[in-house]
Design an enzyme around this catalytic site. Sequence first.
Site, PDB file in Angstrom:
ATOM      1  N   CYS A  56     -64.584  11.140   3.494  1.00 16.29           N
ATOM      2  CA  CYS A  56     -64.519  10.859   2.061  1.00 16.29           C
ATOM      3  C   CYS A  56     -63.052  10.740   1.625  1.00 16.29           C
ATOM      4  O   CYS A  56     -62.146  11.220   2.304  1.00 16.29           O
ATOM      5  CB  CYS A  56     -65.174  11.981   1.273  1.00 16.29           C
ATOM      6  SG  CYS A  56     -66.940  12.179   1.598  1.00 16.29           S
ATOM      7  N   GLU A  58     -61.473  12.348  -0.633  1.00 22.63           N
ATOM      8  CA  GLU A  58     -60.826  13.646  -0.818  1.00 22.63           C
ATOM      9  C   GLU A  58     -60.278  14.188   0.500  1.00 22.63           C
ATOM     10  O   GLU A  58     -59.199  14.778   0.540  1.00 22.63           O
ATOM     11  CB  GLU A  58     -61.804  14.667  -1.423  1.00 22.63           C
ATOM     12  CG  GLU A  58     -62.295  14.305  -2.812  1.00 22.63           C
ATOM     13  CD  GLU A  58     -63.602  13.524  -2.813  1.00 22.63           C
ATOM     14  OE1 GLU A  58     -64.333  13.617  -3.808  1.00 22.63           O
ATOM     15  OE2 GLU A  58     -63.899  12.810  -1.831  1.00 22.63           O
ATOM     16  N   CYS A  90     -68.577  15.595  -2.806  1.00 22.51           N
ATOM     17  CA  CYS A  90     -69.823  15.954  -2.123  1.00 22.51           C
ATOM     18  C   CYS A  90     -69.743  17.410  -1.652  1.00 22.51           C
ATOM     19  O   CYS A  90     -68.698  18.051  -1.746  1.00 22.51           O
ATOM     20  CB  CYS A  90     -70.077  15.007  -0.946  1.00 22.51           C
ATOM     21  SG  CYS A  90     -68.977  15.266   0.475  1.00 22.51           S
ATOM     22  N   CYS A  93     -67.014  18.054   1.041  1.00 22.79           N
ATOM     23  CA  CYS A  93     -65.671  18.038   0.444  1.00 22.79           C
ATOM     24  C   CYS A  93     -65.423  19.296  -0.378  1.00 22.79           C
ATOM     25  O   CYS A  93     -64.327  19.856  -0.348  1.00 22.79           O
ATOM     26  CB  CYS A  93     -65.474  16.794  -0.411  1.00 22.79           C
ATOM     27  SG  CYS A  93     -65.290  15.298   0.571  1.00 22.79           S
ATOM     28  N   TRP A 129     -64.251  30.459   4.510  1.00 32.36           N
ATOM     29  CA  TRP A 129     -63.881  30.420   5.921  1.00 32.36           C
ATOM     30  C   TRP A 129     -62.733  31.377   6.228  1.00 32.36           C
ATOM     31  O   TRP A 129     -62.785  32.116   7.208  1.00 32.36           O
ATOM     32  CB  TRP A 129     -63.519  28.976   6.280  1.00 32.36           C
ATOM     33  CG  TRP A 129     -63.114  28.767   7.693  1.00 32.36           C
ATOM     34  CD1 TRP A 129     -63.927  28.793   8.788  1.00 32.36           C
ATOM     35  CD2 TRP A 129     -61.805  28.487   8.171  1.00 32.36           C
ATOM     36  NE1 TRP A 129     -63.205  28.538   9.923  1.00 32.36           N
ATOM     37  CE2 TRP A 129     -61.887  28.342   9.570  1.00 32.36           C
ATOM     38  CE3 TRP A 129     -60.571  28.333   7.562  1.00 32.36           C
ATOM     39  CZ2 TRP A 129     -60.790  28.062  10.356  1.00 32.36           C
ATOM     40  CZ3 TRP A 129     -59.472  28.044   8.344  1.00 32.36           C
ATOM     41  CH2 TRP A 129     -59.596  27.918   9.724  1.00 32.36           C
TER      42      TRP A 129
END
Length: 137
Positions: A56, A58, A90, A93, A129
């Site tokens: 994407c 981004e 999305c 992203c 994460w």
Amino acid sequence: MTTQTRPVDHELIRAAAQVARTRCRGDNHTVAAAARDRDGRIVTAVNAYHFTGGPCAELVLIGTAAGQGAYELDTIVAVGDRERGVIPPCGRCRQVLLDYFPALKVIVGNDDRVRTVLITELLPETYVWADHQLDAE
């Protein structure tokens, strides 16, 4: 959850819209993104669509920004080609943007109802994460 009113960076929207109008051609490049780094510089990029799942706009922007030495992004927006206006990131992203820039502001909405929200508002109670990485010793 309390949402705070944040100013909308209209210059950033115009930058992404200009790239969408002038650089998005055909089915391979259909979305442009623009981000402002902490120093005020604007970085732009377009998506690289491919049937195997190209990145994407981004995500391309993250690499483009790093290549230009812009590692501290403050605000990002994506704009669709063919005058589609602002489009939200999305799910993939959203997760990547959160992991790279946990305090990032994202412009979402359409027409006269655009607004600026924190990436954490777009992905509440998410997996972070960095919270699950072993500390380097």
